[in-house]
Design an enzyme around this catalytic site. Sequence first.
Site, PDB file in Angstrom:
ATOM      1  N   GLY A  25       0.695  -1.285  -0.068  1.00 29.21           N
ATOM      2  CA  GLY A  25       0.119   0.006   0.053  1.00 29.21           C
ATOM      3  C   GLY A  25       0.766   1.455  -0.117  1.00 29.21           C
ATOM      4  O   GLY A  25       1.845   1.280  -0.251  1.00 29.21           O
ATOM      5  N   HIS A  28       2.105   4.567  -5.255  1.00 25.39           N
ATOM      6  CA  HIS A  28       2.627   5.559  -6.047  1.00 25.39           C
ATOM      7  C   HIS A  28       2.838   5.097  -7.686  1.00 25.39           C
ATOM      8  O   HIS A  28       2.412   3.855  -7.804  1.00 25.39           O
ATOM      9  CB  HIS A  28       3.982   6.049  -5.569  1.00 25.39           C
ATOM     10  CG  HIS A  28       4.929   4.785  -5.116  1.00 25.39           C
ATOM     11  ND1 HIS A  28       5.524   4.046  -6.097  1.00 25.39           N
ATOM     12  CD2 HIS A  28       5.573   4.455  -4.121  1.00 25.39           C
ATOM     13  CE1 HIS A  28       6.420   3.024  -5.864  1.00 25.39           C
ATOM     14  NE2 HIS A  28       6.560   3.206  -4.543  1.00 25.39           N
ATOM     15  N   HIS A  31       4.008   1.443  -8.334  1.00 29.01           N
ATOM     16  CA  HIS A  31       2.859   0.392  -8.255  1.00 29.01           C
ATOM     17  C   HIS A  31       1.714   0.291  -9.149  1.00 29.01           C
ATOM     18  O   HIS A  31       1.573  -0.748  -9.981  1.00 29.01           O
ATOM     19  CB  HIS A  31       2.159   0.641  -6.714  1.00 29.01           C
ATOM     20  CG  HIS A  31       2.959   0.492  -5.274  1.00 29.01           C
ATOM     21  ND1 HIS A  31       3.140   1.566  -4.688  1.00 29.01           N
ATOM     22  CD2 HIS A  31       3.568  -0.418  -4.794  1.00 29.01           C
ATOM     23  CE1 HIS A  31       3.814   1.195  -3.653  1.00 29.01           C
ATOM     24  NE2 HIS A  31       4.034  -0.094  -3.731  1.00 29.01           N
ATOM     25  N   LYS A 143      12.823  -2.427  -8.842  1.00 24.85           N
ATOM     26  CA  LYS A 143      13.336  -1.447  -7.757  1.00 24.85           C
ATOM     27  C   LYS A 143      13.856  -2.269  -6.643  1.00 24.85           C
ATOM     28  O   LYS A 143      14.845  -1.928  -5.864  1.00 24.85           O
ATOM     29  CB  LYS A 143      12.260  -0.696  -7.285  1.00 24.85           C
ATOM     30  CG  LYS A 143      12.197  -0.111  -6.066  1.00 24.85           C
ATOM     31  CD  LYS A 143      13.256   1.124  -5.515  1.00 24.85           C
ATOM     32  CE  LYS A 143      12.961   1.867  -4.430  1.00 24.85           C
ATOM     33  NZ  LYS A 143      13.097   0.960  -3.161  1.00 24.85           N
ATOM     34  N   SER A 180       7.499   4.186  -1.147  1.00 22.21           N
ATOM     35  CA  SER A 180       6.250   4.917   0.011  1.00 22.21           C
ATOM     36  C   SER A 180       7.085   5.552   1.108  1.00 22.21           C
ATOM     37  O   SER A 180       6.659   6.424   1.804  1.00 22.21           O
ATOM     38  CB  SER A 180       5.599   3.701   0.599  1.00 22.21           C
ATOM     39  OG  SER A 180       5.050   2.891  -0.546  1.00 22.21           O
TER      40      SER A 180
END
Length: 300
Positions: A25, A28, A31, A143, A180
């Site tokens: 969650g 950004h 995702h 990433k 995040s």
Amino acid sequence: MIVATTFADCRRLGAGVVGLVPTMGFLHEGHLSLIAMSAATCDTTVMSLFVNPTQFDDPADLERYPRAFERDRDLAFSAGADVLFAPDDSQMYPGEALVSVVVDRVTDHMEGARRPGHFEGVATVVAKLFAGIQPDVAYFGRKDAQQVAVVSTMARDLSFPVRIEAGSTVREADGLALSSRNVFLSAAERKRALAISAGLFAAADLVDAGEVDAGAIESACRERLGGIDLEYVQLADQASAQPLEVLDRPGFLAVAASVGATRLIDNIAIDPIGSRWMADRGERLQKPSMLYGERDAAGR
Ligand code: AMP
């Protein structure tokens, strides 16, 4: 656009070829690019949202991990997800956990060495998602390059019939990899954090120019890494995550560093193009990430 909270509901909703995008969650554009990859080829795209306690080696990191359910739900659906799987802890961990998945060797270095238990938590929760949701394809971000190696090894060795796809790293316009955790950076820290991508890009230029010596590639990166608390710069094999001395197979150059109280990781993947090696610098956003909300969308 349905929220499912149980594995049974999630499976019932998965028609045709099912793509899974596991996340914790606070979404950004990184995702969302994985959701778009899945939606482009799969009949049903499931995004899971679960802040998995077992992969946090630091309780304070788990405590402060950013959470925003309604925001994430709306973003996931607008990016093309059909099902949001949002289990509670009792769905994911119904009893005392007596079984866990340990991936050997791939976890020896870099994140595996610095974060005890982290990849055991990741491999276990991803195995549970694969078993409970039964996706055909699962999407992960480059990433987290070592994570891609860990999850691919886990799926192969446990015979999960799931194809693993990896998406390029999405970056801010100035090069900072989206994470995040970036919301914790002050303006001054954010500026200092840019050294990480600058170092990786300098090394990428060297790779593109034909350098294959790990020492030379790592040094080109390390030279730019002032002003941050560096943990490692490591050239490694994409599949096994073992250190490389010479770039003679697909690899990645990984960096981990802390900037203030925030720990960041980034890397560039290095892929074969014809008879040469080419660095994947990822994709850059044109404007500030949605992570920063209205304030920054208006310009900073
Ligand atoms: P997380 O919510 O941090 O567990 O990340 C969920 C998925 O998004 C993982 O597969 C990550 O590798 C991927 N991801 C995270 N940041 C990025 C990024 N900047 N670009 C592409 N994928 C990312």
